[in-house]
Design a protein around this motif. Structure first.
Motif, mmCIF file in Angstrom:
data_model
loop_
_atom_site.group_PDB
_atom_site.id
_atom_site.type_symbol
_atom_site.label_atom_id
_atom_site.label_comp_id
_atom_site.label_asym_id
_atom_site.label_seq_id
_atom_site.Cartn_x
_atom_site.Cartn_y
_atom_site.Cartn_z
ATOM 1 N N GLY A 120 0.809 -1.215 0.000
ATOM 2 C CA GLY A 120 0.000 0.000 0.000
ATOM 3 C C GLY A 120 0.844 1.267 0.000
ATOM 4 N N THR A 121 2.161 1.140 0.195
ATOM 5 C CA THR A 121 3.025 2.324 0.164
ATOM 6 C C THR A 121 3.805 2.374 -1.152
ATOM 7 O OG1 THR A 121 4.941 1.247 1.167
ATOM 8 C CG2 THR A 121 3.304 2.192 2.674
ATOM 9 N N PHE A 122 4.369 3.544 -1.439
ATOM 10 C CA PHE A 122 5.084 3.759 -2.696
ATOM 11 C C PHE A 122 6.474 4.318 -2.428
ATOM 12 C CE2 PHE A 122 0.734 3.513 -3.889
ATOM 13 C CZ PHE A 122 0.709 3.064 -5.196
ATOM 14 N N ASP A 123 7.432 3.949 -3.269
ATOM 15 C CA ASP A 123 8.792 4.484 -3.206
ATOM 16 C C ASP A 123 8.799 5.770 -4.025
ATOM 17 O OD1 ASP A 123 11.463 5.090 -3.444
ATOM 18 O OD2 ASP A 123 12.101 3.003 -3.721
ATOM 19 N N ARG A 124 8.569 6.901 -3.354
ATOM 20 C CA ARG A 124 8.319 8.129 -4.116
ATOM 21 C C ARG A 124 9.581 8.626 -4.829
ATOM 22 N NH1 ARG A 124 9.263 13.558 -1.648
ATOM 23 N NH2 ARG A 124 10.686 13.093 0.016
ATOM 24 N N THR A 125 10.752 8.497 -4.198
ATOM 25 C CA THR A 125 11.978 8.986 -4.832
ATOM 26 C C THR A 125 12.259 8.212 -6.112
ATOM 27 O OG1 THR A 125 12.774 9.348 -2.583
ATOM 28 C CG2 THR A 125 14.354 9.642 -4.367
ATOM 29 N N TRP A 126 12.071 6.888 -6.051
ATOM 30 C CA TRP A 126 12.241 6.053 -7.241
ATOM 31 C C TRP A 126 11.235 6.471 -8.312
ATOM 32 C CZ3 TRP A 126 9.438 2.915 -10.331
ATOM 33 C CH2 TRP A 126 10.139 2.019 -11.150
#
Lengths: 216, 112
Positions: A120-126
């Motif tokens: 449910g979370t995202f790797d925003r920097t990637w």
């Protein structure tokens, strides 16, 4: 300034998608100028909109003699799937509402799907890196497309590139039987709606299949 | 082409709003109090229910976890089969199907 490792990784992982973006935006530039859009306007549109299906749809409406309202509506319907993606991404973005909204602009289909960690979370920097690689190629491709050596993207079969990527992402996603069921239901619903709903709506409607999650 | 620049500006605006709306409405559970008047449930409740870890209301968080398969599947079939409001099998359909079999059999189609 050192580049954060995840941003660099995102840039690197985004290269195949950026190459596909380049071809697609090249054809956008060619199609738009052929339809009577001034070259500068086509490039500016790619730079400030950065959403392929919405750009193609709105220009197609204008070229067919449609009004501004219809063109913008077509773009909005094409983009409507980003509503669902944005709801999913929001909690992974820091900052106030406006800052989160700005960060949300980095969402394109592939960056969203591949930045998901599965919990449910995202790797925003990637995600930013992945999207940046595509953005640069998107604008550059349009700029080359408008000066147009005529390449017929459809005739070369290059229009199959993006669905192929999406299919590869999908096959990585559906590791359990229940998720296969969700995918099939989404595909079936979208196909059933194609003949009767405006373009763009079938994909948003397919995301409604996920509402089965409301049942405990 | 009439009203082209107006259309470009409005499409850009609409795209910004659509992409930004979800993130603007739903932030992280632990964002600073000044910037998160939207949290319907008190912060202390956020960690209690395991499904609430993403900062969304628990039912919505479960929906979000299930979004990718139907969305991606719909993108695949509409890209490969839809031509406006018609369904058509073309060269792209066959190409996508071939790639699907390759990926499914563990071969790669992505330049790595």
């Amino acid at each position: 300034m050192p580049v954060p490792p995840r941003l660099r990784q995102g840039l690197r992982d985004g290269v195949p998608f950026a190459a596909a973006s380049f071809l697609l935006s090249f054809s956008f530039g060619a199609v738009a100028t052929a339809a009577g859009v001034p070259p500068v306007a086509a490039v500016v549109m790619s730079a400030v909109v950065y959403a392929g299906s919405a750009q193609f749809a709105s220009i197609a409406v204008l070229a067919a003699g449609g009004g501004v309202g219809s063109a913008v509506l077509a773009a909005a319907l094409m983009n409507s799937r980003f509503l669902a993606m944005g709801v999913a991404l929001g909690p992974s973005l820091p900052g106030g509402r406006l800052r989160r909204a700005v960060q949300g602009q980095a969402v394109v289909d592939s960056s969203w799907a591949m930045a998901a960690r599965g919990d449910g979370t995202f790797d925003r920097t990637w995600l930013f890196g992945h999207s940046l690689a595509q953005y640069v190629c998107w604008v550059a491709g349009t700029a080359l497309g408008v000066v147009g050596v005529g390449v017929d993207v459809q005739a070369l079969g290059l229009d199959a590139v993006f669905p192929t990527f999406f299919l590869a992402l999908l096959l990585a996603e559906v590791r359990t039987r229940s998720r296969v069921g969700l995918a099939l239901a989404g595909a079936g619903l979208a196909l059933a709606l194609v003949p009767v709903a405006p373009p763009g709506v079938p994909v948003l409607a397919a995301s409604a299949v996920a509402l089965v999650g409301l049942r405990r | 082409m009439r009203h082209l620049w107006l259309t470009v500006a409005l499409v850009a605006l609409v795209t910004f709003v659509i992409k930004g709306l979800g993130p603007a409405l739903f932030g992280p559970p632990t964002s600073s109090p000044s910037s998160s008047p939207e949290s319907a449930s008190p912060p202390s409740a956020a960690g209690v229910d395991g499904a609430d870890r993403a900062g969304l209301p628990a039912p919505l968080a479960r929906v979000v976890l299930l979004l990718a398969p139907p969305l991606l599947a719909a993108l695949v079939v509409t890209n490969a089969l839809a031509d406006g409001d018609r369904l058509a099998v073309g060269a792209d359909t066959l190409g996508v199907a071939t790639a699907g079999v390759l990926v499914w059999r563990g071969l790669t189609v992505l330049p790595a």
